[in-house]
Design an enzyme around this catalytic site. Structure first.
Site, mmCIF file in Angstrom:
data_model
loop_
_atom_site.group_PDB
_atom_site.id
_atom_site.type_symbol
_atom_site.label_atom_id
_atom_site.label_comp_id
_atom_site.label_asym_id
_atom_site.label_seq_id
_atom_site.Cartn_x
_atom_site.Cartn_y
_atom_site.Cartn_z
ATOM 1 N N HIS A 27 0.861 -1.268 0.002
ATOM 2 C CA HIS A 27 0.016 -0.097 0.012
ATOM 3 C C HIS A 27 0.755 1.276 0.105
ATOM 4 O O HIS A 27 0.357 2.300 -0.589
ATOM 5 C CB HIS A 27 -0.980 -0.110 1.136
ATOM 6 C CG HIS A 27 -1.993 -1.268 1.170
ATOM 7 N ND1 HIS A 27 -2.668 -1.797 1.912
ATOM 8 C CD2 HIS A 27 -2.538 -1.867 -0.322
ATOM 9 C CE1 HIS A 27 -3.368 -2.733 1.526
ATOM 10 N NE2 HIS A 27 -3.288 -2.699 0.388
ATOM 11 N N SER A 117 -6.707 -1.957 -0.793
ATOM 12 C CA SER A 117 -6.246 -1.071 -2.221
ATOM 13 C C SER A 117 -7.295 -0.351 -2.924
ATOM 14 O O SER A 117 -7.193 0.675 -3.362
ATOM 15 C CB SER A 117 -5.339 -2.047 -3.163
ATOM 16 O OG SER A 117 -6.239 -3.360 -3.396
ATOM 17 N N GLU A 135 -13.601 -8.924 -7.711
ATOM 18 C CA GLU A 135 -13.494 -9.646 -6.552
ATOM 19 C C GLU A 135 -14.516 -10.759 -6.724
ATOM 20 O O GLU A 135 -15.678 -10.568 -7.071
ATOM 21 C CB GLU A 135 -14.023 -8.926 -5.553
ATOM 22 C CG GLU A 135 -13.991 -9.626 -4.219
ATOM 23 C CD GLU A 135 -12.812 -10.337 -3.778
ATOM 24 O OE1 GLU A 135 -11.731 -9.944 -3.715
ATOM 25 O OE2 GLU A 135 -12.665 -11.637 -3.567
ATOM 26 N N ASP A 163 -13.503 -13.047 -12.735
ATOM 27 C CA ASP A 163 -12.065 -13.208 -12.511
ATOM 28 C C ASP A 163 -11.340 -12.143 -12.904
ATOM 29 O O ASP A 163 -11.496 -11.581 -14.160
ATOM 30 C CB ASP A 163 -11.704 -14.410 -13.465
ATOM 31 C CG ASP A 163 -10.367 -14.602 -13.567
ATOM 32 O OD1 ASP A 163 -9.360 -14.332 -12.533
ATOM 33 O OD2 ASP A 163 -9.954 -15.303 -14.640
ATOM 34 N N GLY A 164 -10.560 -11.323 -12.042
ATOM 35 C CA GLY A 164 -9.737 -10.191 -12.505
ATOM 36 C C GLY A 164 -8.654 -10.380 -13.617
ATOM 37 O O GLY A 164 -8.553 -9.524 -14.486
ATOM 38 N N ASP A 184 -2.946 -8.378 -7.447
ATOM 39 C CA ASP A 184 -2.733 -8.763 -5.938
ATOM 40 C C ASP A 184 -3.335 -10.149 -5.642
ATOM 41 O O ASP A 184 -4.104 -10.307 -4.534
ATOM 42 C CB ASP A 184 -2.850 -7.739 -5.246
ATOM 43 C CG ASP A 184 -2.769 -7.954 -3.772
ATOM 44 O OD1 ASP A 184 -1.914 -8.770 -3.300
ATOM 45 O OD2 ASP A 184 -3.501 -7.150 -2.832
HETATM 46 C C1 LIG Z 1 -4.597 -10.397 -1.307
HETATM 47 S S1 LIG Z 1 -6.357 -10.274 -1.422
HETATM 48 C C2 LIG Z 1 -6.738 -8.711 -2.105
HETATM 49 C C3 LIG Z 1 -6.148 -7.366 -1.227
HETATM 50 C C4 LIG Z 1 -6.439 -6.208 -1.602
HETATM 51 N N1 LIG Z 1 -5.774 -6.031 -3.102
HETATM 52 C C5 LIG Z 1 -5.751 -5.015 -1.084
HETATM 53 O O1 LIG Z 1 -4.722 -4.858 -0.994
HETATM 54 O O2 LIG Z 1 -6.494 -4.475 -0.091
HETATM 55 C C6 LIG Z 1 -6.711 -11.195 -2.877
HETATM 56 C C7 LIG Z 1 -8.448 -11.233 -3.054
HETATM 57 O O3 LIG Z 1 -8.590 -11.768 -4.438
HETATM 58 C C8 LIG Z 1 -9.757 -12.381 -4.432
HETATM 59 N N2 LIG Z 1 -9.592 -13.413 -5.658
HETATM 60 C C9 LIG Z 1 -9.225 -14.499 -5.684
HETATM 61 N N3 LIG Z 1 -8.969 -14.932 -6.927
HETATM 62 C C10 LIG Z 1 -9.644 -13.974 -7.795
HETATM 63 C C11 LIG Z 1 -9.955 -13.890 -8.962
HETATM 64 N N4 LIG Z 1 -9.667 -14.814 -9.926
HETATM 65 N N5 LIG Z 1 -10.366 -12.750 -9.557
HETATM 66 C C12 LIG Z 1 -10.688 -11.648 -8.650
HETATM 67 N N6 LIG Z 1 -10.471 -11.708 -7.274
HETATM 68 C C13 LIG Z 1 -9.980 -12.806 -6.823
HETATM 69 C C14 LIG Z 1 -9.630 -13.278 -2.941
HETATM 70 O O4 LIG Z 1 -11.245 -13.510 -2.976
HETATM 71 C C15 LIG Z 1 -9.224 -12.008 -2.361
HETATM 72 O O5 LIG Z 1 -10.501 -11.038 -1.629
#
Ligand SMILES: C[S@@+](CC[C@H](N)C(=O)[O-])C[C@H]1O[C@@H](n2cnc3c(N)ncnc32)[C@H](O)[C@@H]1O
Length: 313
Positions: A27, A117, A135, A163-164, A184
């Site tokens: 961050h 984030s 998400e 899916d991101g 991330d």
């Molecule tokens: C490490 S956390 C994110 C933290 C956030 N980026 C932050 O810094 O505040 C990872 C997140 O990705 C989500 N996730 C897992 N696979 C994913 C995907 N294929 N596409 C989108 N989100 C996903 C999980 O549910 C989780 O909430």
């Protein structure tokens, strides 16, 4: 035919980890990048492929159970108070990150809220910018949706429950030709390591000049070691500048009961993580070199604590 992403059953909840040492590195880097990119007026696309819940309560069950923020942001904030009281100046990147976190804790002696984030991005979002969030966890996507709706910023912030990695494709290149992409994942799935590289490779083909920020855990797993190497190799192959920072807080004396330790079942918390940036802000490596010694001294848990900054291109 529309491709439907079927999310596996994820157990990862970022609320357990919010504000830990890995979040501090990630961050602080995100704030530094956003502040740099905001120096030009042209609108920015901000994409957060793995968003989490957005903003977290540090005084509620999930965060309290893990206690991770106590060894992360809470310690950083306390050390900053002490440093200022002694007339010391904080490294600029630490100062900027802490100021942003403090805006969510005004009038409170302790840190009760921690911006993830998406919240850091929305705090620094200008009227000409767009924020796209992905998400897939049902609970966190619901929480994020509610938090975003409360902001009342309409179409400027869009959440997709998909899916991101795949969703990023449709966003690139952005109409304004300026973007910051945070990748991330939780690396709960081993396949995330390869997915990060595939996603980046595709994104760089579509939009080579975007600023890409990848977070990854540094753990005793071949995929983790290989990722650091492959990210540098990819950056070099596409001839883009890159920067990489690692923060290892060292291994705390184990708190597990001796029988658990003997059976190798004691929980070993993550003690190191890294960021890899492609097309980083000009001064980022320098900002890391100023901030990481201070952070490393502040967050040190035990033997092995170290930091590294590398750059190239
Ligand atoms: C490490 S956390 C994110 C933290 C956030 N980026 C932050 O810094 O505040 C990872 C997140 O990705 C989500 N996730 C897992 N696979 C994913 C995907 N294929 N596409 C989108 N989100 C996903 C999980 O549910 C989780 O909430």
């Amino acid at each position: 035919m529309a491709v439907v992403y079927h999310a596996p059953m994820f157990s990862y909840r970022h609320a357990f980890h919010a504000g830990n040492h890995a979040d501090v590195l990630k961050h602080l880097t995100l704030v530094a990048c956003l502040q740099y990119l905001a120096q030009k007026d042209v609108g920015l696309l901000l994409a957060d492929t793995h968003a989490g819940a957005g903003i977290y309560r540090l005084d509620q069950e999930l965060a309290r159970t893990s206690g991770e923020s106590g060894r992360g942001i809470v310690r950083v904030a306390a050390a900053a108070v002490q440093a200022r009281a002694q007339g010391q100046t904080l490294p600029a990147a630490v100062q900027a990150y802490l100021e942003l976190v403090q805006t969510y804790n005004l009038g409170s002696d302790s840190l009760r809220h921690y911006p993830g984030s998406p919240w850091i991005c929305q705090t620094l979002l200008r009227p000409q910018d767009q924020l796209k969030l992905f998400e897939v966890h049902p609970t966190d996507a619901r929480l994020l949706e509610r938090h975003v709706a409360d902001l009342g910023r309409g179409k400027q912030i869009e959440l997709r429950r998909s899916d991101g990695f795949a969703g990023l494709r449709a966003l690139l290149p952005p109409p304004t030709r300026r973007a910051l992409v945070l990748i991330d994942p939780s690396y709960e799935l081993k396949t995330d390591y390869a997915a990060v590289l595939d996603c980046l490779e595709d994104a760089l083909e579509r939009f080579p000049t975007g600023c890409y920020a990848v977070w990854y855990p540094v753990i005793a797993r071949p995929e983790s070691h290989a990722l650091a190497r492959k990210l540098k190799a990819l950056s070099t192959r596409v001839q883009r500048p890159w920067a990489q920072a690692l923060l290892d807080v060292g291994q705390a004396p184990t708190s597990g009961r001796s029988a658990e330790v003997a059976r190798g079942q004691a929980r070993t918390p993550l003690h190191a993580s890294a960021m890899h940036l492609i097309n980083p802000p000009f001064a980022l490596a320098e900002q890391w070199r100023a901030a990481l010694p201070w952070l490393s001294a502040t967050l040190k848990e035990g033997p092995g604590a170290q930091w590294q900054v590398e750059s190239g291109g």
